[in-house]
Design an enzyme around this catalytic site. Sequence first.
Site, PDB file in Angstrom:
ATOM      1  N   LYS A   1       7.257   6.998  70.595  1.00 26.48           N
ATOM      2  CA  LYS A   1       7.080   6.428  69.121  1.00 26.48           C
ATOM      3  C   LYS A   1       8.220   6.294  68.238  1.00 26.48           C
ATOM      4  O   LYS A   1       8.462   5.504  67.618  1.00 26.48           O
ATOM      5  CB  LYS A   1       5.995   7.217  68.484  1.00 26.48           C
ATOM      6  N   ASN A   2       8.976   7.492  68.112  1.00 21.97           N
ATOM      7  CA  ASN A   2       9.920   7.437  67.079  1.00 21.97           C
ATOM      8  C   ASN A   2      11.235   6.653  67.628  1.00 21.97           C
ATOM      9  O   ASN A   2      12.115   6.532  66.922  1.00 21.97           O
ATOM     10  CB  ASN A   2      10.371   8.947  66.792  1.00 21.97           C
TER      11      ASN A   2
ATOM     12  N   CYS B   1       4.443  13.056  52.197  1.00 21.14           N
ATOM     13  CA  CYS B   1       3.104  13.300  52.948  1.00 21.14           C
ATOM     14  C   CYS B   1       2.571  14.718  53.313  1.00 21.14           C
ATOM     15  O   CYS B   1       3.253  15.712  52.535  1.00 21.14           O
ATOM     16  CB  CYS B   1       3.554  12.445  54.226  1.00 21.14           C
TER      17      CYS B   1
ATOM     18  N   ARG C   1       9.777  14.700  51.537  1.00 21.64           N
ATOM     19  CA  ARG C   1      10.549  13.759  52.238  1.00 21.64           C
ATOM     20  C   ARG C   1      11.147  12.754  51.234  1.00 21.64           C
ATOM     21  O   ARG C   1      10.550  11.578  51.700  1.00 21.64           O
ATOM     22  CB  ARG C   1       9.527  13.161  53.313  1.00 21.64           C
TER      23      ARG C   1
ATOM     24  N   ASP D   1       8.782  18.582  65.677  1.00 16.59           N
ATOM     25  CA  ASP D   1       7.565  18.033  65.855  1.00 16.59           C
ATOM     26  C   ASP D   1       7.063  18.866  67.168  1.00 16.59           C
ATOM     27  O   ASP D   1       5.753  18.397  67.630  1.00 16.59           O
ATOM     28  CB  ASP D   1       7.927  16.561  66.296  1.00 16.59           C
TER      29      ASP D   1
ATOM     30  N   ARG E   1      -2.071   7.738  65.328  1.00 15.43           N
ATOM     31  CA  ARG E   1      -0.753   7.287  64.870  1.00 15.43           C
ATOM     32  C   ARG E   1       0.304   7.364  66.030  1.00 15.43           C
ATOM     33  O   ARG E   1       1.417   6.605  65.937  1.00 15.43           O
ATOM     34  CB  ARG E   1      -0.360   7.877  63.666  1.00 15.43           C
TER      35      ARG E   1
HETATM   36  N1  EPU Z   1      15.848  14.515  53.595  1.00 21.47           N
HETATM   37  C1  EPU Z   1      16.361  14.303  52.549  1.00 21.47           C
HETATM   38  N2  EPU Z   1      16.626  13.242  52.052  1.00 21.47           N
HETATM   39  C2  EPU Z   1      16.777  12.172  52.636  1.00 21.47           C
HETATM   40  C3  EPU Z   1      16.337  12.304  53.998  1.00 21.47           C
HETATM   41  C4  EPU Z   1      15.700  13.687  54.575  1.00 21.47           C
HETATM   42  O1  EPU Z   1      16.218  15.326  51.653  1.00 21.47           O
HETATM   43  O2  EPU Z   1      16.867  11.075  52.322  1.00 21.47           O
HETATM   44  C5  EPU Z   1      15.207  15.785  54.203  1.00 21.47           C
HETATM   45  C6  EPU Z   1      13.747  15.732  54.664  1.00 21.47           C
HETATM   46  O3  EPU Z   1      12.846  15.763  53.429  1.00 21.47           O
HETATM   47  C7  EPU Z   1      13.654  16.914  55.718  1.00 21.47           C
HETATM   48  C8  EPU Z   1      14.924  16.722  56.399  1.00 21.47           C
HETATM   49  O4  EPU Z   1      15.790  16.063  55.590  1.00 21.47           O
HETATM   50  O5  EPU Z   1      13.394  18.093  55.108  1.00 21.47           O
HETATM   51  C9  EPU Z   1      14.806  15.906  57.749  1.00 21.47           C
HETATM   52  O6  EPU Z   1      14.061  14.543  57.571  1.00 21.47           O
HETATM   53  P1  EPU Z   1      14.218  13.464  58.467  1.00 21.47           P
HETATM   54  O7  EPU Z   1      14.840  12.342  57.474  1.00 21.47           O
HETATM   55  O8  EPU Z   1      15.319  13.680  59.638  1.00 21.47           O
HETATM   56  O9  EPU Z   1      13.009  13.074  58.921  1.00 21.47           O
HETATM   57  P2  EPU Z   1      12.474  11.370  59.160  1.00 21.47           P
HETATM   58  O10 EPU Z   1      13.709  10.789  59.573  1.00 21.47           O
HETATM   59  O11 EPU Z   1      11.740  11.204  58.052  1.00 21.47           O
HETATM   60  C10 EPU Z   1      12.136  12.003  61.549  1.00 21.47           C
HETATM   61  C11 EPU Z   1      10.451  11.594  62.508  1.00 21.47           C
HETATM   62  C12 EPU Z   1       9.734  12.914  62.271  1.00 21.47           C
HETATM   63  C13 EPU Z   1      10.671  13.989  62.564  1.00 21.47           C
HETATM   64  C14 EPU Z   1      11.793  14.063  61.737  1.00 21.47           C
HETATM   65  C15 EPU Z   1      12.706  15.499  62.044  1.00 21.47           C
HETATM   66  C16 EPU Z   1      10.484   9.164  62.622  1.00 21.47           C
HETATM   67  C17 EPU Z   1       9.852   8.111  62.221  1.00 21.47           C
HETATM   68  N3  EPU Z   1      10.252  10.315  61.981  1.00 21.47           N
HETATM   69  O12 EPU Z   1      11.623  11.882  60.290  1.00 21.47           O
HETATM   70  O13 EPU Z   1       8.594  12.537  63.129  1.00 21.47           O
HETATM   71  O14 EPU Z   1       9.748  15.289  62.432  1.00 21.47           O
HETATM   72  O15 EPU Z   1      12.571  12.888  61.826  1.00 21.47           O
HETATM   73  O16 EPU Z   1      13.018  15.336  63.410  1.00 21.47           O
HETATM   74  O17 EPU Z   1      11.409   9.385  63.336  1.00 21.47           O
HETATM   75  C18 EPU Z   1       6.511  13.109  63.844  1.00 21.47           C
HETATM   76  O18 EPU Z   1       6.697  11.936  64.683  1.00 21.47           O
HETATM   77  O19 EPU Z   1       5.404  13.499  63.742  1.00 21.47           O
HETATM   78  C19 EPU Z   1       7.391  12.894  62.693  1.00 21.47           C
HETATM   79  C20 EPU Z   1       7.015  13.599  61.371  1.00 21.47           C
END
Ligand code: EPU
Length: 417
Positions: A22-23, A116, A121, A304, A396
């Site tokens: 998915k990701n 969420c 996030r 995850d 999802r």
């Molecule tokens: N963060 C910030 N500022 C930002 C971006 C991130 O503070 O601008 C923080 C977040 O709040 C979090 C950390 O950095 O504490 C890491 O967040 P990241 O941005 O890496 O997460 P994401 O890109 O929103 C993706 C996956 C998630 C997975 C995380 C971590 C996708 C679509 N989603 O989320 O997947 O948990 O990376 O590996 O790729 C899931 O599939 O169940 C899922 C939640």
Amino acid sequence: MDKILVQGGRKLKGSVAVSGAKNAALPILVSGLLCDGPNTFTNVPDLRDIQSTMQLLTHLGARCQMEGHTVQVDGAGLNNHEAPYDLVRKMRASILVLGPLVARLKKARVSLPGGCAIGARPINLHLKALASLGAVIELAHGYVEASCDRLRGAEIYFDLVTVTGTENILMAAALAEGTTILHNAACEPEVKALADVLVQMGARIQGAGTPEIVIEGVERLHPVTARIIPDRIEAGTFIAAAAATSGDVVIQGAETDHLEAVIHKIRLAGASIEVQGGDIRVQGSDLIKSVDLKTLPYPGFPTDMQAQFMVLMSTAQGSSIISETIFENRFIHVGELRRMGADITITGNTALVKGVPHLSGAPVMATDLRASACLILAGLIADNTTEVNRVYHLDRGYEALEVKFQQLGAAIRRVKG
Ligand code: EPU
């Protein structure tokens, strides 16, 4: 609303195939916005988040079509720079359209995704990086508004490792003028998979999969055919389920290199894991050993998989300490596991899991995607029946999970709501 009923106590046995990730699929489908002409993406999992992405891309003017596990995305018609609240609120990953919209249309208006269940996030790092590339960014009325004359390459330091942040900027920088250097970029296999597709499209990217990525912008990209990588989290979920039920399961088509941390920890818990090519054979032991764990960005143990690993620890001998360092609220499944008899105490971002002899089936409520998977795993080892409600979270991100568990001999079924 559908629910899933699990009658626990059966050891999982047999083979199961892993779906596309998915990701990885989400950013790769979005990358179709970057070029004119039909891109063909295969091995795309059939999931609600994929439908939501296709709906968003269509809204932006792209042509999208799914047949089986193949999705075509043609960015030629891209003409709408607005991703509205109603589409973004269904799926946070919609923020991935921000970089491509600014790169191609020079402007974007994207609803702020908001928090969420698992955390606040924020997307501040996406915005800071895009501003470094020359976009003017304003926040108004719950939307990010970004515009530029032309994106220009820059040197960017991410304060934290962000997966979708890195992906967003990779896509924007691919069409920027000049060279962009990303420091502290996410190394997740999904980032590398996106970069590989972009390179196939004609982008000049080096270092993807490491913390330093160099992108030399090009004028245009061309459509491609590409296959989505296997889902390491789905594979990890089956590994944990096989170990927790003392089963004997062969997981087919996984990318074992992406699963090193998970395999390492589950071996320490006493399961025997043999890797043969893309197949992983897991033989669970009757005695599960307690293992401590800390979630970290890749190649560390994935957040995850934390909830699924906690189920394994819930009936282990002794106590384990599980620390969650990525999201501030990712222990929401703990309350439900406790209702099933688990002995878990939370202090800050650490959970102390004291193994109990068995879990006891109960009606439970899923609160997010991985928490749903964790509750199903808990149901597989609990006595009597576990009723997992709100399984739309599961849909999802896991393709036909209950059907795959049925193939492995689990007594599990979906009840349509
Ligand atoms: N963060 C910030 N500022 C930002 C971006 C991130 O503070 O601008 C923080 C977040 O709040 C979090 C950390 O950095 O504490 C890491 O967040 P990241 O941005 O890496 O997460 P994401 O890109 O929103 C993706 C996956 C998630 C997975 C995380 C971590 C996708 C679509 N989603 O989320 O997947 O948990 O990376 O590996 O790729 C899931 O599939 O169940 C899922 C939640």
